[in-house]
Write a protein that holds these residues in place. Structure first.
Motif, PDB file in Angstrom:
ATOM      1  N   ASN A  91       7.892  36.598 -36.008  1.00  0.00           N
ATOM      2  CA  ASN A  91       8.646  35.386 -36.358  1.00  0.00           C
ATOM      3  C   ASN A  91       7.735  34.159 -36.401  1.00  0.00           C
ATOM      4  OD1 ASN A  91      11.124  36.710 -36.561  1.00  0.00           O
ATOM      5  ND2 ASN A  91      11.582  36.458 -34.389  1.00  0.00           N
ATOM      6  N   ARG A  92       6.839  34.068 -35.416  1.00  0.00           N
ATOM      7  CA  ARG A  92       5.961  32.889 -35.352  1.00  0.00           C
ATOM      8  C   ARG A  92       4.978  32.865 -36.513  1.00  0.00           C
ATOM      9  NH1 ARG A  92       4.570  28.822 -35.798  1.00  0.00           N
ATOM     10  NH2 ARG A  92       3.865  27.208 -34.346  1.00  0.00           N
ATOM     11  N   TYR A  93       4.498  34.023 -36.907  1.00  0.00           N
ATOM     12  CA  TYR A  93       3.550  34.101 -38.019  1.00  0.00           C
ATOM     13  C   TYR A  93       4.232  33.727 -39.334  1.00  0.00           C
ATOM     14  CZ  TYR A  93       0.039  35.995 -41.218  1.00  0.00           C
ATOM     15  OH  TYR A  93      -0.889  36.138 -42.214  1.00  0.00           O
ATOM     16  N   ARG A  94       5.438  34.215 -39.541  1.00  0.00           N
ATOM     17  CA  ARG A  94       6.161  33.869 -40.765  1.00  0.00           C
ATOM     18  C   ARG A  94       6.503  32.385 -40.799  1.00  0.00           C
ATOM     19  NH1 ARG A  94       8.373  38.847 -39.675  1.00  0.00           N
ATOM     20  NH2 ARG A  94      10.149  37.915 -38.595  1.00  0.00           N
ATOM     21  N   GLN A  95       6.855  31.837 -39.631  1.00  0.00           N
ATOM     22  CA  GLN A  95       7.139  30.410 -39.574  1.00  0.00           C
ATOM     23  C   GLN A  95       5.899  29.602 -39.924  1.00  0.00           C
ATOM     24  OE1 GLN A  95      10.157  28.754 -38.934  1.00  0.00           O
ATOM     25  NE2 GLN A  95       8.899  27.040 -39.663  1.00  0.00           N
ATOM     26  N   LEU A  96       4.747  30.035 -39.425  1.00  0.00           N
ATOM     27  CA  LEU A  96       3.498  29.343 -39.736  1.00  0.00           C
ATOM     28  C   LEU A  96       3.223  29.382 -41.235  1.00  0.00           C
ATOM     29  CD1 LEU A  96       0.846  27.961 -38.907  1.00  0.00           C
ATOM     30  CD2 LEU A  96      -0.139  30.247 -38.589  1.00  0.00           C
ATOM     31  N   GLN A  97       3.421  30.527 -41.857  1.00  0.00           N
ATOM     32  CA  GLN A  97       3.185  30.636 -43.290  1.00  0.00           C
ATOM     33  C   GLN A  97       4.096  29.692 -44.077  1.00  0.00           C
ATOM     34  OE1 GLN A  97       0.559  32.453 -44.436  1.00  0.00           O
ATOM     35  NE2 GLN A  97       0.235  32.710 -42.234  1.00  0.00           N
ATOM     36  N   ALA A 101       2.809  26.336 -46.217  1.00  0.00           N
ATOM     37  CA  ALA A 101       3.118  26.226 -47.643  1.00  0.00           C
ATOM     38  C   ALA A 101       3.741  24.881 -47.998  1.00  0.00           C
ATOM     39  CB  ALA A 101       4.068  27.358 -48.057  1.00  0.00           C
ATOM     40  N   LEU A 102       4.200  24.143 -46.996  1.00  0.00           N
ATOM     41  CA  LEU A 102       4.874  22.872 -47.253  1.00  0.00           C
ATOM     42  C   LEU A 102       3.927  21.675 -47.238  1.00  0.00           C
ATOM     43  CD1 LEU A 102       8.133  23.368 -45.130  1.00  0.00           C
ATOM     44  CD2 LEU A 102       7.870  23.562 -47.612  1.00  0.00           C
ATOM     45  N   THR A 103       2.666  21.918 -46.896  1.00  0.00           N
ATOM     46  CA  THR A 103       1.711  20.800 -46.862  1.00  0.00           C
ATOM     47  C   THR A 103       0.354  21.235 -47.394  1.00  0.00           C
ATOM     48  OG1 THR A 103       0.587  19.199 -45.431  1.00  0.00           O
ATOM     49  CG2 THR A 103       1.074  21.351 -44.481  1.00  0.00           C
ATOM     50  N   ALA A 104      -0.276  20.332 -48.105  1.00  0.00           N
ATOM     51  CA  ALA A 104      -1.631  20.585 -48.616  1.00  0.00           C
ATOM     52  C   ALA A 104      -2.667  19.836 -47.794  1.00  0.00           C
ATOM     53  CB  ALA A 104      -1.715  20.172 -50.084  1.00  0.00           C
ATOM     54  N   ASP A 105      -2.208  19.117 -46.782  1.00  0.00           N
ATOM     55  CA  ASP A 105      -3.088  18.342 -45.913  1.00  0.00           C
ATOM     56  C   ASP A 105      -3.846  19.297 -44.994  1.00  0.00           C
ATOM     57  OD1 ASP A 105      -4.262  16.749 -43.940  1.00  0.00           O
ATOM     58  OD2 ASP A 105      -2.672  15.257 -44.048  1.00  0.00           O
ATOM     59  N   LYS A 106      -5.173  19.357 -45.156  1.00  0.00           N
ATOM     60  CA  LYS A 106      -5.987  20.276 -44.372  1.00  0.00           C
ATOM     61  C   LYS A 106      -5.884  19.988 -42.873  1.00  0.00           C
ATOM     62  CE  LYS A 106      -7.568  22.472 -47.928  1.00  0.00           C
ATOM     63  NZ  LYS A 106      -7.187  23.892 -48.180  1.00  0.00           N
ATOM     64  N   LYS A 107      -5.842  18.717 -42.513  1.00  0.00           N
ATOM     65  CA  LYS A 107      -5.747  18.350 -41.102  1.00  0.00           C
ATOM     66  C   LYS A 107      -4.423  18.831 -40.520  1.00  0.00           C
ATOM     67  CE  LYS A 107      -5.959  14.410 -37.943  1.00  0.00           C
ATOM     68  NZ  LYS A 107      -6.108  12.920 -37.832  1.00  0.00           N
ATOM     69  N   LYS A 108      -3.355  18.642 -41.277  1.00  0.00           N
ATOM     70  CA  LYS A 108      -2.038  19.077 -40.824  1.00  0.00           C
ATOM     71  C   LYS A 108      -1.986  20.598 -40.706  1.00  0.00           C
ATOM     72  CE  LYS A 108       2.331  18.653 -39.797  1.00  0.00           C
ATOM     73  NZ  LYS A 108       2.770  18.092 -38.492  1.00  0.00           N
ATOM     74  N   GLN A 109      -2.586  21.277 -41.650  1.00  0.00           N
ATOM     75  CA  GLN A 109      -2.607  22.739 -41.610  1.00  0.00           C
ATOM     76  C   GLN A 109      -3.357  23.230 -40.373  1.00  0.00           C
ATOM     77  OE1 GLN A 109      -4.261  23.973 -45.364  1.00  0.00           O
ATOM     78  NE2 GLN A 109      -2.276  23.862 -46.424  1.00  0.00           N
TER      79      GLN A 109
END
Length: 204
Positions: A91-97, A101-109
């Protein structure tokens, strides 16, 4: 005398007629006497039918020996011991994916990845580190079943190839392979244990 006999006969006839013409008492139906059911027309005859709940029929497993029975029970215990951890990881891995996918900000990722790693490490330090070797092996298989990806691929995706290699090296010391995948045909006992418990994978 004849008159009396005639009178008696007349009274009997009238009494029978009145008895036949008397209306029967009304029938009081209960709440279960008016259940509506489906019907099927078979050669002009209407036959009612009722849909029954699904009934699962399973064979009783016969073990070749007491040792086999004990091994199966031990496996069942191990499966349910590590299943919550596998579900959390999946569940945690899918949530991370989804979050990535909702941000292109490298820092945020990077922050999202670090948060996920911290949560998994916290779980490891509290619970998973106390698992037996056999339970660890079952956990690796169930993580693949739950997440749709191997533990090795998950670590590589989160922390890069070098970290994945290091984790694989450590796991191999204990006889584990983080690249191991889950095959329902090969893991028939585990699959049977989960299905008997009515459990389906969260990896949809």
């Amino acid at each position: 005398m004849k008159f009396i006999g005639f009178l008696l006969l007349f009274c009997c006839i009238m009494g029978e007629v009145n008895a036949q013409s008397t209306k029967p008492a009304p029938v009081v139906l209960g709440k279960n006497d008016t259940i509506r059911v489906a019907i099927t027309n078979v050669d002009g005859e209407l036959i009612p039918w009722v849909v029954c709940p699904e009934v699962k029929i399973r064979d009783s497993r016969i073990f070749a020996s007491d040792a086999d029975r004990d091994n199966y029970r031990r496996l069942r215990y191990n499966v349910f011991k590590v299943l919550p951890y596998a579900r959390f990881a999946g569940n945690r891995y899918r949530q991370l994916q989804r979050d990535l996918a909702l941000t292109a900000d490298k820092k945020k990722q990077k922050e999202l990845v670090n948060t996920c790693e911290t949560e998994i490490k916290t779980l490891f330090n509290k619970e998973i580190k106390n698992l037996s070797i056999n339970q660890g092996e079952v956990l690796i298989k169930l993580i693949d079943r739950e997440s749709g990806t191997t533990s090795y691929a998950m670590v590589k995706d989160l922390k890069g190839g070098f970290k994945a290699f290091m984790f694989q090296s450590v796991a191999s010391i204990f006889g584990h392979n983080l690249k191991e995948t889950y095959d329902p045909e090969e893991q028939k006992d585990i699959e049977a244990i989960l299905k008997d418990a009515g459990y389906t994978s969260t990896n949809n």
